[in-house]
Scaffold this motif. Structure first.
Motif, PDB file in Angstrom:
ATOM      1  N   TRP A 118       0.822  -1.223   0.000  1.00 49.02           N
ATOM      2  CA  TRP A 118       0.000   0.000   0.000  1.00 49.02           C
ATOM      3  C   TRP A 118       0.850   1.265   0.000  1.00 49.02           C
ATOM      4  O   TRP A 118       0.328   2.365   0.206  1.00 49.02           O
ATOM      5  N   THR A 119       2.163   1.117  -0.229  1.00 47.43           N
ATOM      6  CA  THR A 119       3.044   2.275  -0.147  1.00 47.43           C
ATOM      7  C   THR A 119       3.265   2.954  -1.491  1.00 47.43           C
ATOM      8  O   THR A 119       3.917   3.999  -1.556  1.00 47.43           O
TER       9      THR A 119
ATOM     10  N   TYR B 195      -5.338   3.555   1.668  1.00 49.60           N
ATOM     11  CA  TYR B 195      -3.917   3.378   1.359  1.00 49.60           C
ATOM     12  C   TYR B 195      -3.048   3.902   2.502  1.00 49.60           C
ATOM     13  O   TYR B 195      -2.108   3.216   2.948  1.00 49.60           O
ATOM     14  N   LEU B 196      -3.337   5.090   2.960  1.00 47.50           N
ATOM     15  CA  LEU B 196      -2.498   5.701   3.991  1.00 47.50           C
ATOM     16  C   LEU B 196      -2.568   4.937   5.297  1.00 47.50           C
ATOM     17  O   LEU B 196      -1.570   4.797   6.016  1.00 47.50           O
TER      18      LEU B 196
ATOM     19  N   PRO C 186       7.596   4.034   4.540  1.00 48.45           N
ATOM     20  CA  PRO C 186       7.818   5.129   3.583  1.00 48.45           C
ATOM     21  C   PRO C 186       6.969   4.938   2.325  1.00 48.45           C
ATOM     22  O   PRO C 186       6.718   3.812   1.892  1.00 48.45           O
ATOM     23  N   LEU C 187       6.538   6.050   1.734  1.00 42.78           N
ATOM     24  CA  LEU C 187       5.634   6.018   0.584  1.00 42.78           C
ATOM     25  C   LEU C 187       6.382   6.375  -0.698  1.00 42.78           C
ATOM     26  O   LEU C 187       7.285   7.214  -0.708  1.00 42.78           O
TER      27      LEU C 187
ATOM     28  N   LYS D  24       9.154   8.647   0.360  1.00 45.34           N
ATOM     29  CA  LYS D  24      10.506   8.168   0.090  1.00 45.34           C
ATOM     30  C   LYS D  24      10.933   8.529  -1.328  1.00 45.34           C
ATOM     31  O   LYS D  24      12.061   8.963  -1.561  1.00 45.34           O
ATOM     32  N   SER D  25      10.022   8.312  -2.297  1.00 45.85           N
ATOM     33  CA  SER D  25      10.293   8.641  -3.694  1.00 45.85           C
ATOM     34  C   SER D  25       9.110   9.416  -4.248  1.00 45.85           C
ATOM     35  O   SER D  25       7.951   9.074  -3.960  1.00 45.85           O
ATOM     36  N   LEU D  26       9.403  10.425  -5.074  1.00 48.69           N
ATOM     37  CA  LEU D  26       8.360  11.264  -5.642  1.00 48.69           C
ATOM     38  C   LEU D  26       8.518  11.311  -7.161  1.00 48.69           C
ATOM     39  O   LEU D  26       9.565  11.709  -7.672  1.00 48.69           O
TER      40      LEU D  26
END
Length: 551
Positions: A158-159, A184-185, A192-193, A224-226
């Motif tokens: 779900w991340t 999800y959250l 980390p997302l 974590k990553s965008l």
């Protein structure tokens, strides 16, 4: 009505006590009597009278039996219907899927949702995470066991969240989308997302998408990553002072002016990766905030060659540099700074093969830098870069361990001068068969052997004519351990196997040669033919391991 051992247990019928009167057996005599006025004889008359006297009772008994049998039939049918309805209920608990261990189910969920793919590839394969038909949400609706397993036992699934916000969202859909986002959250717990945002490029977000984004950004401390694509509207949200990006490690921006992403106003202690895929050189003035001095992995596209050097000279920790679609700045040709990237380990270049101007931009870039610590080079570019590559290698004096090339891979391999450290070569692209054969032809040379490359397009293979001399061939890449090629364009299996064996025959006369693994990926049909080739046994004698992969 008495019964005995020979009576029916259901209706009490017995052949001894309830047998109907016997019918006259001489049918022809009966037909004769019915057709005339003749009177039956005494014996016949007695038989007829007896039969007629007993017939009503027998008919009544038949009716009773029929009624009893119908009732019994209804009872049997009811039992059958009940059995039929119960049968699947008892069958379902025995379904093998119920016995799948939870760890196997978790693998099914992982691969079924695409979580096994890299994040970039994963986001390219889906349109939106907030969809009730998304596999991750569908699995949870199968049963309580699956729901508990995927919702409580697999928080990492779900991340990864993608919000496609470049479409208008009706106000009535906002609560539903907000509810799915909260799922999800919540289910991702504290992990980390990895986030992907498609933001409207030329227009402001409507109320629905704006509300959803603001709710989403409240979790920015877990990012974590965008991955971002879109327009300037993002800057109004991401620059809010109350947002935190303490966990952000990588930023990937596509089709947007990277300067508009005001992350440089925030503390980013973990940021190490930055990717900017831009529309063109007009967007190339500020693709990387200069405050990000700890970047180790940098990808840039659509900028002038001089700006690449301008950006990377501030990145003292840079270890991986990926360059795509660099545009030539003519004014920079007269200025050739020799900037040294002292810790750069990997350089990846991908440029349009047919665009001379763009290839000139790469040549100008290579003339501007030196990379003494380089160990990996990936080069998808025109063969016109051979001379700039040689000068770049000579100036840097690097020792490559891995090289990845495309249809001109053989030409670049031939041009390398520092060859002793190279252990892995990989050929990718559209014309890999001639390129792979070209690479094989340049692994060894002999003073009295000549390698010719055919210019015939129907036979795009180099031919090696071994010398009768006993001189040992020269090993150009003594430590090469693996050569890998995805040969999607392979036409003749026999021709390739014969010429590959011919190119590798030189290994027979070389002492202490490093065992070579030749990995070929092709269609299932061609792979089967390769495995059946007589040359497969010969390669083993050359200390060559052939690994054939069918797709």
């Amino acid at each position: 009505m008495s019964t005995n051992a020979n009576s029916c247990p259901q209706c009490g019928y017995s052949l001894r006590h309830h047998a109907p009167p016997a019918l006259p057996c001489d049918n022809s005599r009966i037909e004769q009597l019915l057709a005339t006025n003749e009177y039956p004889n005494q014996k016949e008359e007695l038989a007829f009278r007896t039969f007629v006297a007993n017939a009503p009772c027998a008919i009544s008994h038949f009716d009773d039996r029929i009624a009893s049998l119908k009732a019994e039939l209804l009872k049997v049918e009811a039992e059958k219907a009940n059995f039929t309805s119960v049968f699947p209920k008892y069958q379902k608990p025995l379904n093998p899927v119920r016995r799948i261990p939870p760890e196997i189910l978790q693998l099914i969920f992982k691969y079924g949702t695409g979580y096994d793919k890299p994040a970039k590839e994963y986001f390219e394969s889906i349109s939106h995470s907030l969809d009730v038909h998304f596999p991750l949400l569908v699995y949870g609706r199968v049963c309580h066991y699956w729901r508990n397993l995927i919702a409580l036992g697999m928080p990492k699934l779900w991340t990864r969240i993608k919000l496609q916000l470049d479409r208008p969202m009706p106000t009535q859909r906002v609560p539903h989308a907000s509810s799915l986002l909260s799922i999800y959250l919540r289910r991702s717990q504290k992990h980390p997302l990895t986030i992907c945002l498609d933001i409207p490029r030329f227009k402001s977000m409507d109320f629905g998408t704006g509300f959803l984004v603001r709710e989403f950004f409240k979790e920015s401390a877990r990012w974590k990553s965008l991955f971002v694509s879109g327009g300037d509207e993002l800057d109004n949200i991401i620059a809010m002072s109350e947002l935190s990006y303490d966990s952000l490690e990588s930023v990937h921006i596509r089709r947007i002016d990277a300067h508009s992403v005001s992350l440089h106003h925030h503390c980013l202690p973990k940021l190490t990766t930055w990717t900017s895929i831009l529309d063109g050189p007009s967007a190339g003035n500020g693709c990387l905030p200069l405050a990000f001095l700890e970047i180790t992995d940098y990808t840039i596209s659509g900028v002038w060659n001089c700006n690449v050097v301008k950006f990377v000279q501030h990145l003292r920790c840079l270890r991986t540099l990926s360059i795509q679609s660099v545009v030539l700045d003519v004014s920079s040709l007269s200025k050739v700074p020799d900037f040294k990237l002292t810790v750069l380990k990997e350089l990846h270049i991908r440029q349009d093969l047919d665009n001379d101007c763009n290839n000139a931009a790469i040549a100008a870039l290579l003339d501007s830098i030196s990379c003494p610590a380089l160990t990996t080079l990936s080069l998808f570019a025109s063969e016109k870069l051979v001379k700039p590559l040689q000068q770049f290698e000579e100036r840097s004096n690097f020792k490559l361990e891995r090289f990845v090339g495309s249809e001109h891979a053989g030409i670049f391999v031939k041009a390398f001068r520092n060859r002793d450290a190279l252990e892995t070569m990989q050929v990718e692209g559209s014309y890999t068969t001639p390129a792979t054969q070209d690479v094989l032809a340049n692994l060894y040379i002999s003073s009295q052997s000549t390698v010719f490359t055919s210019t015939n397009t129907k036979t795009p293979f180099p031919f090696t004519f071994p010398s009768p001399s006993l001189d040992k061939p020269i090993v150009k890449f003594p430590n090469l351990r693996r050569l890998q090629s995805n040969m999607c364009d392979l036409e003749s299996v026999d021709a390739f196997m014969d010429r590959a064996y011919s190119n590798l025959c030189a290994r027979e006369n070389v002492e202490n040669v490093v065992p070579l693994e030749l990995v070929i990926t092709t269609s299932d049909e061609k792979a089967q033919k390769m495995l059946q080739s007589p040359n497969m046994k010969k390669f083993a004698d050359l200390k060559v391991t052939m690994k054939i992969i069918g797709v």
